[in-house]
Design a protein around this motif. Sequence first.
Motif, short mmCIF file in Angstrom:
data_model
loop_
_atom_site.label_atom_id
_atom_site.label_comp_id
_atom_site.label_asym_id
_atom_site.label_seq_id
_atom_site.Cartn_x
_atom_site.Cartn_y
_atom_site.Cartn_z
N ARG A 1 -5.07 0.39 -8.89
CA ARG A 1 -5.55 0.64 -7.32
C ARG A 1 -5.14 -0.53 -6.19
O ARG A 1 -5.21 -1.42 -6.61
CB ARG A 1 -6.82 0.98 -6.86
CG ARG A 1 -7.50 2.28 -7.71
CD ARG A 1 -7.17 3.56 -7.18
NE ARG A 1 -7.37 4.71 -7.78
CZ ARG A 1 -6.76 5.28 -8.97
NH1 ARG A 1 -5.79 4.73 -9.28
NH2 ARG A 1 -7.37 6.35 -9.42
N TYR B 1 -15.96 3.09 -9.72
CA TYR B 1 -15.37 4.25 -10.10
C TYR B 1 -14.77 4.27 -11.44
O TYR B 1 -14.72 5.07 -12.42
CB TYR B 1 -14.25 4.38 -9.21
CG TYR B 1 -13.39 5.71 -9.53
CD1 TYR B 1 -13.83 7.22 -9.36
CD2 TYR B 1 -12.06 5.75 -9.93
CE1 TYR B 1 -13.08 8.27 -9.53
CE2 TYR B 1 -11.06 6.67 -10.10
CZ TYR B 1 -11.81 8.01 -9.91
OH TYR B 1 -11.10 9.11 -10.10
N GLU C 1 -16.85 -5.71 3.85
CA GLU C 1 -15.90 -4.37 3.83
C GLU C 1 -15.08 -4.53 2.67
O GLU C 1 -15.00 -3.38 1.69
CB GLU C 1 -15.05 -3.94 5.00
CG GLU C 1 -15.94 -3.55 6.34
CD GLU C 1 -15.40 -3.49 7.42
OE1 GLU C 1 -14.13 -3.60 7.47
OE2 GLU C 1 -15.69 -3.38 8.54
N LEU C 2 -14.26 -5.53 2.53
CA LEU C 2 -13.37 -5.67 1.12
C LEU C 2 -14.10 -5.76 0.12
O LEU C 2 -13.96 -5.04 -0.69
CB LEU C 2 -12.33 -7.10 1.48
CG LEU C 2 -11.71 -7.30 0.15
CD1 LEU C 2 -10.70 -6.03 0.05
CD2 LEU C 2 -11.00 -8.69 0.44
N GLN D 1 0.96 -1.42 -0.05
CA GLN D 1 0.01 0.06 -0.02
C GLN D 1 0.91 1.21 -0.05
O GLN D 1 0.34 2.55 -0.14
CB GLN D 1 -0.83 -0.12 1.39
CG GLN D 1 -0.33 -0.13 2.47
CD GLN D 1 -0.47 -1.78 3.02
OE1 GLN D 1 -0.13 -2.32 2.25
NE2 GLN D 1 -0.48 -1.82 4.11
N ALA E 1 -16.99 -4.42 -0.63
CA ALA E 1 -17.59 -3.14 -1.07
C ALA E 1 -16.42 -2.37 -1.65
O ALA E 1 -16.79 -1.52 -2.49
CB ALA E 1 -18.23 -2.42 0.45
N SER E 2 -15.13 -2.54 -0.86
CA SER E 2 -14.24 -1.56 -1.71
C SER E 2 -13.54 -1.88 -3.11
O SER E 2 -13.51 -1.09 -3.73
CB SER E 2 -12.84 -1.59 -0.76
OG SER E 2 -13.10 -0.99 0.48
N LEU E 3 -13.79 -3.35 -3.26
CA LEU E 3 -13.61 -3.79 -4.71
C LEU E 3 -14.65 -3.35 -5.50
O LEU E 3 -14.57 -2.89 -6.50
CB LEU E 3 -13.56 -5.24 -4.59
CG LEU E 3 -12.36 -5.91 -4.05
CD1 LEU E 3 -12.63 -7.24 -3.87
CD2 LEU E 3 -10.89 -5.49 -4.53
N ASN F 1 -16.55 -0.61 -5.17
CA ASN F 1 -16.72 0.89 -5.30
C ASN F 1 -15.48 1.09 -6.59
O ASN F 1 -15.61 2.16 -7.14
CB ASN F 1 -16.46 1.41 -4.21
CG ASN F 1 -17.38 1.37 -3.17
OD1 ASN F 1 -18.67 1.15 -3.66
ND2 ASN F 1 -17.39 1.78 -1.78
N THR F 2 -14.46 0.52 -6.55
CA THR F 2 -13.26 0.76 -7.19
C THR F 2 -13.45 0.41 -8.69
O THR F 2 -13.30 1.26 -9.48
CB THR F 2 -11.93 0.00 -6.83
OG1 THR F 2 -11.68 0.08 -5.30
CG2 THR F 2 -10.81 0.27 -7.90
N ILE G 1 -5.60 -1.47 -2.36
CA ILE G 1 -6.67 -1.44 -1.06
C ILE G 1 -5.91 -2.09 -0.01
O ILE G 1 -5.49 -3.29 -0.03
CB ILE G 1 -7.82 -2.26 -1.45
CG1 ILE G 1 -8.83 -1.45 -2.68
CG2 ILE G 1 -8.87 -2.09 -0.58
CD1 ILE G 1 -9.57 -2.34 -3.23
#
Length: 348
Positions: free
Chosen positions: A206, A272, A261-262, A78, A264-266, A268-269, A208
């Motif tokens: 990206r 985007y 949570e992971l 990261q 959701a981040s994936l 959202n990425t 995360i």
Amino acid sequence: MARNIVAVDIGSTSVRAVEVAGSKSQPTLVRFLEIALPEGAVSRGEVIEAHTVGGIIKRIWSTGGFKSKNIVLGMGNQRVLARDLTVPRASLAQIREALPFQVQEMLPVPVSEALVDFYPISESMTDSGPVAHGLLIAAIKDAVLGNVKAAQQAGLNPLNVDLIPFALCRILISRPKLTGTTVLIDVGANAASVVIAIDGVPQFVRIIPAGGDDLTHALKLKLEIDTAEAEALKRRLGLATQVATEQERSAVETIYEVTGELLASLRNTISYFMSLRPQEPISRIVVTGGGAQLVGLSEALAEMTQLPVIAADPFATIAVSHKLDKDEVNRSRTSLTVALGLALGGMA
């Protein structure tokens, strides 16, 4: 002329080395070895104890029979940043020379503390003249030098440090010639990287800061158990829909919470990128990495994104020497993927 390439992947829990022979068009895995690291030697993808890691790498060389001391290293935690960047068109050498004066506002640290590079993707004409579009790649200098120092402690000579997401794209998307827009997701111990490529060319990267170890740690705290038991529960249960005991019920609740949570981040990425490139419909998601082996993760990702999800196959375009144990290679296929991609880059 064909030559053997040796690549080293320093992970959070182990070090893997591979030797690939032949040409770029017909590579063959001829040697590999993975040795576990003691806890704390590497933290969140960054070498903390260079002497300890160097000792493990030295063991790999003495045990595995690797001949060359010239290696390719990987970097991709990261503390690596990848961002879209457009610059005036020039030679790649000129663009790289000018980068430190152009990108300071995009960096979280002073440019003197970072290593920066430019990955060109395309060119176009604007009102101001011709420009080059690409990706700014920036890494915290100390994080990169930690990997280099560990290799040097083992008496090796790192010829190149390659970005791990690019190495993964090379072996899992570019070589298999996946057309259209492909999302490649690598879920490691401490980070998940997302590479989106169009016809095999990376367009978007990206990283995360979340991975499989976060889930293990959450289970340890929630259930008050040790690391080995938490890891075993995680592997056995995954995103289970039925449980037999109260401990399993509590474990699955934690797994769903952290994994949610992971996911959701994936999602959202990916969303985007789709908002930036609505004209580029996504064809598929390819998943790899130890964390991606969690039972039910691929199915949950497919349901959340409404996209087909397929498991990566690092040996789709790489042969395996007849001298190697095919069963052992198959058991190690996930952990060797990064190192294989790094070795292919060294053949370029």
